[in-house]
Design a protein around this motif. Structure first.
Motif, PDB file in Angstrom:
ATOM      1  N   THR A  18      35.038  17.438  35.246  1.00  0.00           N
ATOM      2  CA  THR A  18      34.197  18.296  36.078  1.00  0.00           C
ATOM      3  C   THR A  18      34.619  19.750  35.936  1.00  0.00           C
ATOM      4  O   THR A  18      35.798  20.070  36.092  1.00  0.00           O
ATOM      5  N   ILE A  19      33.668  20.620  35.634  1.00  0.00           N
ATOM      6  CA  ILE A  19      33.915  22.060  35.594  1.00  0.00           C
ATOM      7  C   ILE A  19      33.298  22.697  36.835  1.00  0.00           C
ATOM      8  O   ILE A  19      32.120  22.478  37.154  1.00  0.00           O
ATOM      9  N   GLU A  20      34.110  23.468  37.540  1.00  0.00           N
ATOM     10  CA  GLU A  20      33.583  24.311  38.615  1.00  0.00           C
ATOM     11  C   GLU A  20      33.233  25.663  38.000  1.00  0.00           C
ATOM     12  O   GLU A  20      34.091  26.348  37.451  1.00  0.00           O
ATOM     13  N   TYR A  21      31.955  26.019  38.080  1.00  0.00           N
ATOM     14  CA  TYR A  21      31.477  27.257  37.467  1.00  0.00           C
ATOM     15  C   TYR A  21      31.016  28.201  38.568  1.00  0.00           C
ATOM     16  O   TYR A  21      30.112  27.882  39.349  1.00  0.00           O
ATOM     17  N   LYS A  22      31.639  29.358  38.644  1.00  0.00           N
ATOM     18  CA  LYS A  22      31.246  30.386  39.604  1.00  0.00           C
ATOM     19  C   LYS A  22      30.831  31.629  38.839  1.00  0.00           C
ATOM     20  O   LYS A  22      31.390  31.933  37.777  1.00  0.00           O
ATOM     21  N   ALA A  23      29.857  32.343  39.358  1.00  0.00           N
ATOM     22  CA  ALA A  23      29.424  33.583  38.704  1.00  0.00           C
ATOM     23  C   ALA A  23      29.080  34.624  39.758  1.00  0.00           C
ATOM     24  O   ALA A  23      28.439  34.310  40.773  1.00  0.00           O
ATOM     25  N   THR A  24      29.537  35.832  39.515  1.00  0.00           N
ATOM     26  CA  THR A  24      29.149  36.984  40.332  1.00  0.00           C
ATOM     27  C   THR A  24      28.141  37.788  39.528  1.00  0.00           C
ATOM     28  O   THR A  24      28.399  38.147  38.371  1.00  0.00           O
ATOM     29  N   ILE A  25      26.989  38.052  40.144  1.00  0.00           N
ATOM     30  CA  ILE A  25      25.865  38.682  39.442  1.00  0.00           C
ATOM     31  C   ILE A  25      25.611  40.059  40.048  1.00  0.00           C
ATOM     32  O   ILE A  25      25.464  40.205  41.265  1.00  0.00           O
ATOM     33  N   GLU A  26      25.538  41.046  39.178  1.00  0.00           N
ATOM     34  CA  GLU A  26      25.380  42.430  39.610  1.00  0.00           C
ATOM     35  C   GLU A  26      24.333  43.111  38.737  1.00  0.00           C
ATOM     36  O   GLU A  26      24.301  42.920  37.526  1.00  0.00           O
ATOM     37  N   ASP A  27      23.455  43.883  39.363  1.00  0.00           N
ATOM     38  CA  ASP A  27      22.440  44.634  38.619  1.00  0.00           C
ATOM     39  C   ASP A  27      21.948  45.749  39.536  1.00  0.00           C
ATOM     40  O   ASP A  27      21.187  45.506  40.481  1.00  0.00           O
ATOM     41  N   LYS A  28      22.376  46.965  39.269  1.00  0.00           N
ATOM     42  CA  LYS A  28      22.059  48.088  40.163  1.00  0.00           C
ATOM     43  C   LYS A  28      20.574  48.396  40.225  1.00  0.00           C
ATOM     44  O   LYS A  28      20.110  49.037  41.182  1.00  0.00           O
TER      45      LYS A  28
END
Length: 266
Positions: free
Chosen positions: A212-222
């Motif tokens: 199992t992979i725990e995948y987290k992402a922070t998304i930014e777009d001004k």
């Protein structure tokens, strides 16, 4: 005498049990109910993500919480806080995308899904890992993405890519990947959530266990969002014997009538 000794032993057993219950109350659940968390590692002792993975999440249908509709099942969403923080003008574009989603979604043309969508799209991906990089092969569209882990930096004068440019480093057993230099031609899901070419994604890949992979992402777009926002999804290893990615050339279907060329019968 024997009865007295048995009674004393019983008191000790009860006291031990009560002590454990009190301790368990104050300890984190994952500590009390710990399980075997051995994970595969490469020759460099880093966690090894090699394998074929796929999510069971409905994130690609809609990242935000949503009720069932013709093109999606009900879902609680994967966005931290539940709502994507759109700027007012961008929210209007998102509404238009939703209204036109049956024809406007780039995936319908077989276009590259982009980052992070390609990770939680409901088709398998295969990871190949070596110390200097990780290669991700997507079944959908046969897209290939490289995450460089050799301490190199993003290019100074880049192009805008469908998959951006990925540079990773390790923080303990977590692979942290900085991704930028995108174009604006991909969506974040099939409900019309979108981004501009100012998209910046920071991924955190971690093995929760061997499969199992725990995948987290922070998304930014001004240009689109008022602040960065986070998602979490899980990827599961395919255990089937001889499982493999299959060819997917849906974007060529409209040309089938022309290829291979038909002999001239005149």
């Amino acid at each position: 005498m024997l009865l007295k000794m048995q009674s004393g032993q019983r008191v000790k057993e009860i006291a031990t049990l009560l002590s454990f219950m009190v301790l368990a109350f104050f300890l984190p659940v994952d500590h009390v109910f710990a399980h075997d968390t051995k994970i595969p590692r490469g020759a460099d002792k880093k966690p090894d993500f090699s394998g074929i993975w796929e999510t069971t999440s409905s994130a690609d249908e809609d990242l935000e919480p949503h009720i069932a509709r013709a093109d999606a099942s009900s879902g609680v969403g994967v966005v931290e806080g539940g709502e994507i923080p759109y700027l007012p003008q961008a929210l209007e574009q998102r509404k238009k995308n939703f209204e036109n989603r049956f024809t406007a979604d780039p995936r319908l043309r077989g276009a590259t899904l982009g980052v992070p969508r390609g990770i939680y799209y409901r088709e398998p991906i295969q990871l190949f890992q070596r110390p200097r990089d990780i290669t991700i092969v997507h079944q959908f569209g046969h897209s290939v993405r490289t995450i460089h882990t050799n301490n190199t930096e993003h290019p100074d004068d880049p192009n805008d890519w469908w998959l951006g440019d990925s540079r990773g480093h390790w923080e303990g057993d977590t692979l942290v990947v900085d991704v930028k230099h995108f174009n604006d031609k991909t969506w974040l899901d099939r409900s019309g959530n979108f981004h501009s070419d100012a998209l910046h994604v920071v991924e955190r890949w971690k093995l929760a266990d061997a499969n199992t992979i725990e995948y987290k992402a922070t998304i930014e777009d001004k240009n689109v969002f008022s602040r960065p926002w986070n998602i979490t999804v899980y990827l599961h290893r395919h255990p089937e014997k001889n499982f493999q990615l299959i060819e997917d050339y849906r974007y060529t279907l409209e040309y089938e009538q022309h290829y291979p060329p038909k002999p001239d019968t005149k």
